[in-house]
Design an enzyme around this catalytic site. Sequence first.
Site, PDB file in Angstrom:
ATOM      1  N   ASP A  33     -13.274  17.076  -9.710  1.00  0.00           N
ATOM      2  CA  ASP A  33     -14.885  17.459 -10.276  1.00  0.00           C
ATOM      3  C   ASP A  33     -15.245  18.618  -9.174  1.00  0.00           C
ATOM      4  O   ASP A  33     -15.413  18.652  -8.027  1.00  0.00           O
ATOM      5  CB  ASP A  33     -15.671  16.174  -9.710  1.00  0.00           C
ATOM      6  CG  ASP A  33     -17.052  16.261 -10.033  1.00  0.00           C
ATOM      7  OD1 ASP A  33     -17.523  16.428 -11.114  1.00  0.00           O
ATOM      8  OD2 ASP A  33     -17.911  16.580  -9.172  1.00  0.00           O
ATOM      9  N   HIS A  75     -25.851  20.354 -14.287  1.00  0.00           N
ATOM     10  CA  HIS A  75     -26.175  19.887 -13.125  1.00  0.00           C
ATOM     11  C   HIS A  75     -27.224  19.293 -12.626  1.00  0.00           C
ATOM     12  O   HIS A  75     -27.309  17.983 -11.939  1.00  0.00           O
ATOM     13  CB  HIS A  75     -25.625  20.809 -12.001  1.00  0.00           C
ATOM     14  CG  HIS A  75     -25.226  20.229 -10.496  1.00  0.00           C
ATOM     15  ND1 HIS A  75     -24.152  21.161  -9.761  1.00  0.00           N
ATOM     16  CD2 HIS A  75     -24.954  19.286 -10.151  1.00  0.00           C
ATOM     17  CE1 HIS A  75     -24.024  20.206  -8.841  1.00  0.00           C
ATOM     18  NE2 HIS A  75     -24.556  19.071  -9.087  1.00  0.00           N
TER      19      HIS A  75
END
Length: 316
Positions: free
Chosen positions: A71, A134
């Site tokens: 990630d 995000h």
Amino acid sequence: MKIIKTMLVLTFALITNFVLAQQIKTVKMEYVTLNNGVQMPIAGFGTLNLQQDSCAEKVAMAIRKGYRLIDAARNYANEVEVGKGIRMSGIDRKELFITSKLWIKDAGYETTLKAFQKTLDRLGLDYLDLYLIHQPFGDIYGTWRAMEELYRQGKIRAIGVSNFEGDRLIDLIYHNEIKPAVNQIEINPYNQQMVDVAVCKEFGVQAEAWGPLGQMRRPELLEEPVLVNIGKKYGKTPAQIIFRWLTQRGIVVLCKTEHEAYMDENLSIFDFHLSEQDIVEIGKLETGRSIFRTHREPEDVKWFLEKATRPLLDEE
């Protein structure tokens, strides 16, 4: 002389490959299937706050130890190093599931297309397995249209969001053609996010947990008697109990550490099952409050918009 040099080079290559093979571990991994059929590892390695001088080494080590989900994010300011670590690992790219995220300042249709290409360039990849918005700020609808386009072009295998509460997730779903495959949100025993996880399940969006251990902002979490006692029953640490509490409920979890021993420990969670009573007891730790910043409070939103962006050398 040339023959000797060639033999030395081949010998060195063989030794290097042998050493790498000895470091690579076969770990039992569980997977979830996203709403578009793509399979995603249920436990991954997070790269937030990995320092640039050691990031590549840590990422390569994690992959060799069995992590297949890595990630990353533009705003972690280490995508270049993450890409180096991927290449250093010796594992075929096709075996990996690489995530990155679009930052707030790049929200919008045109800026998303440009930012995505920069992320690919930094990572040294030609596609991503998962690309996320995000934060739920800025022109997220223009961003989503761009991400849908990149998805259709085959440059991203799945698209999703991060830090979207249930209402924002539902609104995005109702106003766009392609549904988010993943919503990456804070989930830990102090902030269990039952409502948002339920919304994800209702709409077929995979929940993914960041900050499962509280990122050490609440170190007392790992000393909670409930977690300690359950851990003793199974011969596991409180951290392993938290990771299993998440994965057993079908929630993807991100494990973040720079320590080799913890990398191994965090993946050693698939050889036991928590009882229903264990899960009930962990549920009692709920406080209903974020350990970090919220995405609702005005001061927190101002912080995200004014102070949270990390500088990158290629954007100066």
